[in-house]
Enzyme design. Structure first.
Site, mmCIF file in Angstrom:
data_model
loop_
_atom_site.group_PDB
_atom_site.id
_atom_site.type_symbol
_atom_site.label_atom_id
_atom_site.label_comp_id
_atom_site.label_asym_id
_atom_site.label_seq_id
_atom_site.Cartn_x
_atom_site.Cartn_y
_atom_site.Cartn_z
ATOM 1 N N ASP A 294 -13.727 -0.962 -6.045
ATOM 2 C CA ASP A 294 -12.493 -0.347 -5.526
ATOM 3 C C ASP A 294 -11.456 0.074 -6.577
ATOM 4 O O ASP A 294 -10.252 -0.179 -6.395
ATOM 5 C CB ASP A 294 -11.822 -1.297 -4.505
ATOM 6 C CG ASP A 294 -12.688 -1.567 -3.282
ATOM 7 O OD1 ASP A 294 -13.817 -1.045 -3.206
ATOM 8 O OD2 ASP A 294 -12.229 -2.328 -2.397
ATOM 9 N N HIS B 86 -11.413 3.679 4.713
ATOM 10 C CA HIS B 86 -10.968 3.413 6.083
ATOM 11 C C HIS B 86 -10.710 4.675 6.895
ATOM 12 O O HIS B 86 -10.331 5.712 6.345
ATOM 13 C CB HIS B 86 -9.687 2.582 6.065
ATOM 14 C CG HIS B 86 -9.826 1.258 5.389
ATOM 15 N ND1 HIS B 86 -10.854 0.391 5.640
ATOM 16 C CD2 HIS B 86 -9.047 0.635 4.462
ATOM 17 C CE1 HIS B 86 -10.707 -0.703 4.914
ATOM 18 N NE2 HIS B 86 -9.629 -0.583 4.176
ATOM 19 N N HIS C 9 -3.985 2.467 3.587
ATOM 20 C CA HIS C 9 -4.566 2.701 2.262
ATOM 21 C C HIS C 9 -5.996 3.223 2.398
ATOM 22 O O HIS C 9 -6.660 2.977 3.400
ATOM 23 C CB HIS C 9 -4.554 1.406 1.425
ATOM 24 C CG HIS C 9 -5.435 0.337 2.003
ATOM 25 N ND1 HIS C 9 -5.050 -0.460 3.056
ATOM 26 C CD2 HIS C 9 -6.698 -0.048 1.693
ATOM 27 C CE1 HIS C 9 -6.037 -1.284 3.369
ATOM 28 N NE2 HIS C 9 -7.059 -1.058 2.568
ATOM 29 N N LYS D 65 -17.252 1.302 2.160
ATOM 30 C CA LYS D 65 -17.194 0.151 3.071
ATOM 31 C C LYS D 65 -15.869 0.161 3.818
ATOM 32 O O LYS D 65 -14.896 0.766 3.371
ATOM 33 C CB LYS D 65 -17.333 -1.138 2.262
ATOM 34 C CG LYS D 65 -16.226 -1.276 1.236
ATOM 35 C CD LYS D 65 -16.423 -2.445 0.320
ATOM 36 C CE LYS D 65 -15.308 -2.567 -0.676
ATOM 37 N NZ LYS D 65 -13.975 -2.787 -0.078
ATOM 38 N N CYS E 132 -11.383 -7.916 -2.391
ATOM 39 C CA CYS E 132 -12.704 -7.282 -2.407
ATOM 40 C C CYS E 132 -13.628 -7.822 -3.495
ATOM 41 O O CYS E 132 -14.835 -7.927 -3.282
ATOM 42 C CB CYS E 132 -12.549 -5.775 -2.455
ATOM 43 S SG CYS E 132 -11.817 -5.173 -0.899
#
Ligand code: VGL
Ligand code: ZN
Length: 237
Positions: free
Chosen positions: A41, A81, A114, A139, A184
């Site tokens: 990430d 997301h 985010h 993810k 994460c």
């Protein structure tokens, strides 16, 4: 000044550990064909100016770029997301970021919006220089389930396919770097252990969010699960 590696080569590990009772010795590790670097990430939203900026997050980028040269297998992840995602505080009336809610899969920390799919905030940092990365895995793309982990969604059962991919390619050891240490990175490291990988977290190649004691808890959980905590200098180039 002689450094510890010179001392090590002079004395041998056994002698050194005998000299320092209780010392936890991290011998240099040499990544091989069965090793993979997981870059977690490193996305604009988690970097300065981003909506969920991790303190000093940008400092991991040069460390990761350098480290990546020691690995022939590199996987990068992207938090990805939907708009209105269940992990966003804005999706829960009366809730503010960093508060929690109980969802059907357990407790969920609520975040500022985010890493919305396709936005600039969700893009990988343009300063990453890892052209040989073989896979980018996304993810958290289902609206009603979060996924801190690169391996398993927050429902605890839906796989991203990453463990099977790594195993199919003969990977036995994973090394984690990126953002954020306590979410994460930690959840991915814990799942890597569950999937049977020898697991290393490269501490100085990560930065944490640290909300409500999350960073200390993450390290305690990782240590208990057998995750090895190392520094980028412990990795042989
Ligand atoms: C992350 C909070 C929410 C992370 C992702 O990458 O650690 N943290 N979504
Ligand atoms: Zn997220």
């Amino acid at each position: 000044m002689i450094n510890r590696r010179q001392i090590l080569s002079g004395l041998g590990t056994t002698a050194l550990v005998a000299l320092i009772p209780g010392a936890v010795w991290a011998a240099p590790v040499k990544p091989d064909e069965a090793s993979a670097l997981l870059v977690i990430d490193v996305q604009n939203c988690f970097l300065p100016g981003g909506s969920l900026a991790v303190k000093d997050g940008e400092q991991v980028v040069p460390v990761i770029n350098k480290l990546s040269k020691s690995f022939s297998n590199v996987v990068m992840t992207q938090d990805w997301h939907t708009g209105g995602h269940i992990s966003f505080a804005s999706s829960h009336s009366g809730k503010k970021p960093f508060e929690t809610v109980d969802l059907n899969y357990g407790k969920q920390v609520l975040w500022p919006d985010h890493c919305v799919q396709g936005t600039d905030g969700a893009a990988l940092s343009k300063d990453l220089a890892i052209p040989h990365a073989g896979l980018v895995i996304r993810k958290g793309f289902r609206k009603n389930v979060d996924s801190y982990s690169a391996f398993t969604e927050a429902d605890g059962k839906t796989t991203t396919g990453l463990a099977a991919y790594l195993k199919a390619r003969g990977i036995k050891k994973v090394f984690l770097a990126g953002l954020a240490t306590d979410f994460c990175v930690a959840w991915s490291a814990l799942d890597a252990r569950k999937a049977g990988f020898e697991t290393y977290v490269i501490e100085d190649a990560c930065r944490g969010i640290d909300t409500q004691g999350s960073l200390a808890k993450a390290w305690a959980d990782m240590t208990k699960a057998g995750v090895k905590r190392i520094q980028s200098g412990d990795i042989a180039a």
